[in-house]
Design a protein around this motif. Sequence first.
Motif, PDB file in Angstrom:
ATOM      1  N   PRO A 168       0.810  -1.228   0.000  1.00 52.48           N
ATOM      2  CA  PRO A 168       0.000   0.000   0.000  1.00 52.48           C
ATOM      3  C   PRO A 168       0.842   1.277   0.000  1.00 52.48           C
ATOM      4  O   PRO A 168       0.359   2.342  -0.412  1.00 52.48           O
ATOM      5  N   LEU A 169       2.082   1.200   0.481  1.00 50.41           N
ATOM      6  CA  LEU A 169       2.942   2.384   0.544  1.00 50.41           C
ATOM      7  C   LEU A 169       3.818   2.543  -0.693  1.00 50.41           C
ATOM      8  O   LEU A 169       4.522   3.548  -0.825  1.00 50.41           O
ATOM      9  N   LEU A 170       3.772   1.568  -1.604  1.00 49.33           N
ATOM     10  CA  LEU A 170       4.614   1.605  -2.799  1.00 49.33           C
ATOM     11  C   LEU A 170       4.178   2.756  -3.705  1.00 49.33           C
ATOM     12  O   LEU A 170       3.002   2.849  -4.073  1.00 49.33           O
ATOM     13  N   PRO A 171       5.085   3.661  -4.079  1.00 50.40           N
ATOM     14  CA  PRO A 171       4.695   4.800  -4.919  1.00 50.40           C
ATOM     15  C   PRO A 171       4.190   4.351  -6.284  1.00 50.40           C
ATOM     16  O   PRO A 171       4.726   3.414  -6.876  1.00 50.40           O
ATOM     17  N   GLY A 172       3.171   5.016  -6.777  1.00 50.61           N
ATOM     18  CA  GLY A 172       2.661   4.718  -8.107  1.00 50.61           C
ATOM     19  C   GLY A 172       3.733   4.944  -9.158  1.00 50.61           C
ATOM     20  O   GLY A 172       4.439   5.957  -9.138  1.00 50.61           O
ATOM     21  N   GLY A 173       3.871   4.000 -10.078  1.00 49.71           N
ATOM     22  CA  GLY A 173       4.852   4.121 -11.152  1.00 49.71           C
ATOM     23  C   GLY A 173       6.233   3.612 -10.819  1.00 49.71           C
ATOM     24  O   GLY A 173       7.082   3.498 -11.708  1.00 49.71           O
ATOM     25  N   TRP A 174       6.493   3.302  -9.532  1.00 49.56           N
ATOM     26  CA  TRP A 174       7.857   2.880  -9.159  1.00 49.56           C
ATOM     27  C   TRP A 174       8.231   1.560  -9.822  1.00 49.56           C
ATOM     28  O   TRP A 174       9.340   1.417 -10.354  1.00 49.56           O
ATOM     29  N   VAL A 175       7.332   0.608  -9.816  1.00 50.24           N
ATOM     30  CA  VAL A 175       7.622  -0.691 -10.422  1.00 50.24           C
ATOM     31  C   VAL A 175       7.833  -0.549 -11.927  1.00 50.24           C
ATOM     32  O   VAL A 175       8.725  -1.172 -12.506  1.00 50.24           O
ATOM     33  N   GLU A 176       7.012   0.293 -12.569  1.00 43.05           N
ATOM     34  CA  GLU A 176       7.151   0.501 -14.012  1.00 43.05           C
ATOM     35  C   GLU A 176       8.497   1.128 -14.349  1.00 43.05           C
ATOM     36  O   GLU A 176       9.160   0.728 -15.328  1.00 43.05           O
ATOM     37  N   GLU A 177       8.932   2.098 -13.544  1.00 42.76           N
ATOM     38  CA  GLU A 177      10.237   2.731 -13.775  1.00 42.76           C
ATOM     39  C   GLU A 177      11.364   1.722 -13.593  1.00 42.76           C
ATOM     40  O   GLU A 177      12.321   1.693 -14.374  1.00 42.76           O
ATOM     41  N   LEU A 178      11.240   0.906 -12.564  1.00 42.50           N
ATOM     42  CA  LEU A 178      12.241  -0.139 -12.351  1.00 42.50           C
ATOM     43  C   LEU A 178      12.263  -1.106 -13.528  1.00 42.50           C
ATOM     44  O   LEU A 178      13.336  -1.525 -13.989  1.00 42.50           O
ATOM     45  N   LEU A 191       5.784  -7.893 -10.221  1.00 49.05           N
ATOM     46  CA  LEU A 191       5.192  -7.602  -8.909  1.00 49.05           C
ATOM     47  C   LEU A 191       4.168  -8.681  -8.588  1.00 49.05           C
ATOM     48  O   LEU A 191       3.169  -8.830  -9.294  1.00 49.05           O
ATOM     49  N   GLN A 192       4.419  -9.441  -7.527  1.00 46.29           N
ATOM     50  CA  GLN A 192       3.523 -10.535  -7.137  1.00 46.29           C
ATOM     51  C   GLN A 192       3.243 -10.424  -5.641  1.00 46.29           C
ATOM     52  O   GLN A 192       4.124 -10.683  -4.824  1.00 46.29           O
ATOM     53  N   GLY A 193       2.030 -10.024  -5.314  1.00 43.67           N
ATOM     54  CA  GLY A 193       1.699  -9.836  -3.913  1.00 43.67           C
ATOM     55  C   GLY A 193       2.576  -8.753  -3.303  1.00 43.67           C
ATOM     56  O   GLY A 193       2.606  -7.611  -3.778  1.00 43.67           O
TER      57      GLY A 193
END
Length: 286
Positions: A168-178, A191-193
Amino acid sequence: MTTPAAPTEAGAGAPVTLVASDLDRTLIYSAAALRLAVPDAEAPRLLCVEVYDRKPLSYLTETAAELLGELARTTVFVPTTTRTREQYGRIHLPGPAPRFAICANGGHLLVDGESDPGWRRQVARRLADECASLAEVRAHLLAAADPAWLLKERVAEDLFAYLVVERPLLPGGWVEELGEWARTRGWTVSLQGRKIYAVPGPLTKSAAMEEVARRTGATLTLAAGDSLLDADLLLAADRAWRPAHGELADSGWSAPHAEATVAHGVAAGEEILRHLLRAAGEARSS
């Protein structure tokens, strides 16, 4: 000494169907992922197949357990997981013990419970030649992650890395940028769970499945999985299934020979097993 679930050498005679299936959130489910859609009094009976730290962790329905046992007796059933060998070893699936298993996203091919050394050498050569090093990617992960939401950082089998996060605290777009950063270096992000995986592109479940198909002389390959790390596996199979939940569903992933379940959660695992058994039965009768 366990008996193999199906013929394991090419030329054994009858047509051989190979079933390579992801485990977590495809066939087996944590309590948080069950997503039971019926009143408590109508809920299916569950079988625990994994205990961790003396606590039950993963389940499937008792009906799914019966279906899986039948599948393991009539096909070359190959558990196919991103889990490490140690994590996979905690799972006790119903039915005959599989002769083959794929762990660490294809990094280890287990044969009668032992990692095949020839396969490990092949994997090591591909990783050295085709992508950035684990050290480089791990350093970037640690530099980019925020302690406010990072719970753990782990390296799996000296092959790939993953983060455990407060989602829930993960910034939006962070995974996509990574993911964009990793893609330019030959790596894949999933991203899984609560876990963010960074996996080398050459480290694939499909390559390991194809090696088992070669060794067993499989004439039909069936696959199932729910995450982006399963996409290559599903694409490489003759027929494939994915749950109506998970990373593939969320991204709208599809392929002409791949079907989605109607059910969500643990019921999807049961539905997938029915599809796999039906397809294997059609192959035997054709």
